[in-house]
Design a protein around this motif. Structure first.
Motif, mmCIF file in Angstrom:
data_model
loop_
_atom_site.group_PDB
_atom_site.id
_atom_site.type_symbol
_atom_site.label_atom_id
_atom_site.label_comp_id
_atom_site.label_asym_id
_atom_site.label_seq_id
_atom_site.Cartn_x
_atom_site.Cartn_y
_atom_site.Cartn_z
ATOM 1 N N GLY A 1 0.817 -1.209 0.000
ATOM 2 C CA GLY A 1 0.000 0.000 0.000
ATOM 3 C C GLY A 1 0.846 1.253 0.000
ATOM 4 N N ARG A 2 0.168 2.393 -0.017
ATOM 5 C CA ARG A 2 0.879 3.669 -0.048
ATOM 6 C C ARG A 2 1.226 4.078 1.381
ATOM 7 N NH1 ARG A 2 1.732 7.322 -4.203
ATOM 8 N NH2 ARG A 2 0.341 6.132 -5.558
ATOM 9 N N LEU A 3 2.519 4.143 1.652
ATOM 10 C CA LEU A 3 3.077 4.276 2.995
ATOM 11 C C LEU A 3 3.709 5.659 3.172
ATOM 12 C CD1 LEU A 3 4.183 3.022 5.708
ATOM 13 C CD2 LEU A 3 6.092 2.126 4.330
ATOM 14 N N GLY A 4 3.440 6.299 4.310
ATOM 15 C CA GLY A 4 4.052 7.584 4.613
ATOM 16 C C GLY A 4 3.710 8.001 6.030
ATOM 17 N N GLY A 5 4.005 9.262 6.374
ATOM 18 C CA GLY A 5 3.661 9.720 7.711
ATOM 19 C C GLY A 5 4.329 11.015 8.102
ATOM 20 N N LEU A 6 4.086 11.413 9.334
ATOM 21 C CA LEU A 6 4.649 12.622 9.920
ATOM 22 C C LEU A 6 5.157 12.306 11.319
ATOM 23 C CD1 LEU A 6 1.917 15.214 8.862
ATOM 24 C CD2 LEU A 6 4.204 14.962 7.859
ATOM 25 N N ILE A 7 6.008 13.186 11.842
ATOM 26 C CA ILE A 7 6.675 12.951 13.116
ATOM 27 C C ILE A 7 6.087 13.831 14.207
ATOM 28 C CG2 ILE A 7 8.891 12.936 14.322
ATOM 29 C CD1 ILE A 7 10.225 12.831 11.501
ATOM 30 N N CYS A 8 5.629 13.221 15.274
ATOM 31 C CA CYS A 8 5.198 13.892 16.499
ATOM 32 C C CYS A 8 4.264 15.067 16.202
ATOM 33 C CB CYS A 8 6.423 14.307 17.312
ATOM 34 S SG CYS A 8 6.090 14.505 19.081
ATOM 35 N N TRP A 9 4.595 16.275 16.657
ATOM 36 C CA TRP A 9 3.645 17.386 16.554
ATOM 37 C C TRP A 9 3.491 17.945 15.147
ATOM 38 C CZ3 TRP A 9 3.292 21.063 21.365
ATOM 39 C CH2 TRP A 9 2.801 20.321 22.451
ATOM 40 N N GLU A 10 4.240 17.427 14.170
ATOM 41 C CA GLU A 10 3.879 17.707 12.780
ATOM 42 C C GLU A 10 2.446 17.269 12.512
ATOM 43 O OE1 GLU A 10 7.564 17.300 9.735
ATOM 44 O OE2 GLU A 10 6.876 15.420 10.602
ATOM 45 N N ASN A 11 2.009 16.268 13.249
ATOM 46 C CA ASN A 11 0.658 15.757 13.072
ATOM 47 C C ASN A 11 -0.409 16.742 13.534
ATOM 48 O OD1 ASN A 11 0.911 12.798 12.110
ATOM 49 N ND2 ASN A 11 2.436 12.963 13.738
ATOM 50 N N TYR A 12 -0.008 17.794 14.232
ATOM 51 C CA TYR A 12 -0.925 18.875 14.592
ATOM 52 C C TYR A 12 -0.955 19.973 13.530
ATOM 53 C CZ TYR A 12 -1.433 17.095 19.392
ATOM 54 O OH TYR A 12 -1.733 16.332 20.499
ATOM 55 N N MET A 13 -0.160 19.842 12.482
ATOM 56 C CA MET A 13 -0.108 20.843 11.418
ATOM 57 C C MET A 13 -1.108 20.450 10.327
ATOM 58 S SD MET A 13 4.069 21.164 11.257
ATOM 59 C CE MET A 13 4.131 22.547 10.112
ATOM 60 N N PRO A 14 -2.257 21.124 10.228
ATOM 61 C CA PRO A 14 -3.301 20.700 9.284
ATOM 62 C C PRO A 14 -2.820 20.603 7.840
ATOM 63 C CG PRO A 14 -4.182 22.320 10.825
ATOM 64 C CD PRO A 14 -2.699 22.292 11.034
ATOM 65 N N LEU A 15 -1.996 21.545 7.414
ATOM 66 C CA LEU A 15 -1.555 21.521 6.023
ATOM 67 C C LEU A 15 -0.548 20.407 5.768
ATOM 68 C CD1 LEU A 15 -1.266 25.337 5.193
ATOM 69 C CD2 LEU A 15 -3.220 23.791 4.926
ATOM 70 N N ALA A 16 0.248 20.071 6.774
ATOM 71 C CA ALA A 16 1.167 18.945 6.619
ATOM 72 C C ALA A 16 0.383 17.649 6.469
ATOM 73 C CB ALA A 16 2.116 18.870 7.813
ATOM 74 N N ARG A 17 -0.658 17.493 7.283
ATOM 75 C CA ARG A 17 -1.503 16.308 7.134
ATOM 76 C C ARG A 17 -2.135 16.265 5.744
ATOM 77 N NH1 ARG A 17 -3.824 17.982 12.019
ATOM 78 N NH2 ARG A 17 -5.895 18.164 11.046
ATOM 79 N N MET A 18 -2.637 17.412 5.297
ATOM 80 C CA MET A 18 -3.294 17.436 3.994
ATOM 81 C C MET A 18 -2.313 17.097 2.877
ATOM 82 S SD MET A 18 -6.270 17.732 2.800
ATOM 83 C CE MET A 18 -6.948 17.676 1.151
ATOM 84 N N ALA A 19 -1.059 17.520 3.040
ATOM 85 C CA ALA A 19 -0.041 17.190 2.040
ATOM 86 C C ALA A 19 0.143 15.680 1.935
ATOM 87 C CB ALA A 19 1.286 17.859 2.400
ATOM 88 N N ILE A 20 0.058 14.991 3.064
ATOM 89 C CA ILE A 20 0.159 13.536 3.065
ATOM 90 C C ILE A 20 -1.103 12.907 2.479
ATOM 91 C CG2 ILE A 20 0.358 11.501 4.535
ATOM 92 C CD1 ILE A 20 2.971 12.945 4.261
#
Length: 311
Positions: A160-179
């Motif tokens: 599957g398509r695998l990716g992610g963010l680190i710690c409080w990057e996950n609180y960044m709405p635009l970073a999540r949307m980029a993923i």
């Protein structure tokens, strides 16, 4: 491959000792392989540990020689990417036919700057790529530099398509949307946040992104620090510096494993990528629920997204 088992390691690294931590990584990889885990996730900066409780001799306006010595020691035990440690993890991934993601403190081979990085390994191709944390939080900025848009990536793999963010990057709405824009199905979230509220974040991301979420944290105490570093730990911190809280969540927000607190362990869950499809019947942040006529998101340094290719 649509159905298989994923694993999440909540463990104690050998703090400030990359060589001993690599032995710990090997131990947990073998244990996961015995349970036929296909994707194994390690925590944020597992090599050479997240330095919770240390201030590196700083207050606003001054630094100490002892703090510089601590930083130099942390730097020495950080790893270059690629380097001997990544080659070894790639060998373990191949030997056990396993995808592995692991958080490390990366030492830039040219500048020497440290980055909080997330590495991705495939059993076929070894090190697939890395993501450097975009914004270290609070005192983390003392030790880690900032990543950029070029490492916001997902990988189109056989699982599957695998990716992610680190710690409080996950609180960044635009970073999540980029993923999300990259069609994420397997979202890894290594962290140092052990609060109860973190699990709410993991559930929210699973529901928002309609993806499997694997949140992964370390477990360690003040006593796990080398004896000579223990006197430099903040006195107001509890004995348990990281109680964990690792968790695996389904695309509709159901907790499949965990949260695990106050001990080491391997969490596992059986997943089915068809559940990602089923979950998008009524909500799809980048598809039928998107309003591309109203909202636009562009990321500096990102290559053009091409269907069915690693991006």
């Amino acid at each position: 491959m649509r159905k298989y088992k994923v694993g999440c390691i909540q463990a104690t690294p050998a703090l400030f000792n990359k060589d001993k931590t690599m032995l710990i990584v090997e131990k947990w990889v073998k244990k996961a392989a015995q349970q036929e885990v296909k994707l194994l996730v390690f925590p944020e900066s597992f090599i050479p540990a997240y330095p919770a409780g240390l201030g590196f001799g700083t207050v606003v306006g001054s630094r100490t020689e002892a703090g510089r010595d601590q930083f130099q020691r942390y730097w020495k035990n950080s790893i270059e990417v690629p380097g001997p440690e990544t080659y070894q993890i790639a060998e373990w991934a191949k030997a056990h036919n396993m995808f592995i993601t692991i958080g490390v403190t990366e030492k830039d081979a040219v500048s020497g700057t440290l980055y909080c990085s997330l590495l991705y390994f495939s059993p076929e191709s070894g090190l697939m790529g890395k993501h450097r944390k975009l914004k270290p939080t609070a005192a983390e900025r003392l030790i880690w530099g900032e990543g950029d848009g070029t490492t916001i990536a997902t990988f189109d793999t056989e699982i599957g398509r695998l990716g992610g963010l680190i710690c409080w990057e996950n609180y960044m709405p635009l970073a999540r949307m980029a993923i999300y824009q990259k069609g994420i199905q397997l979202y890894v979230a290594p962290t140092a946040d052990a609060r109860d509220s973190w699990n709410a974040t993991m559930i929210h991301i699973a529901c928002e992104g309609r993806c499997y979420v694997i949140g992964c944290n370390q477990y360690f105490t003040k006593s796990d620090y080398p004896e000579d570093l223990a006197p430099h730990l903040a006195t107001d911190r509890p004995e348990i510096l990281s109680r964990g809280g690792s968790v695996i969540v389904s695309p509709l927000g159901k907790i499949l494993a965990g949260p695990l607190f106050n001990e080491e362990g391997l969490l596992t869950a059986n997943i089915d990528l068809d559940e990602v499809v089923r979950s998008k019947m009524d909500f799809d942040a980048i598809g039928h629920y998107a309003r591309n006529d109203v909202f636009k998101l562009s990321i500096e340094g990102q290559p053009e997204i091409k269907p069915d290719k690693t991006s």
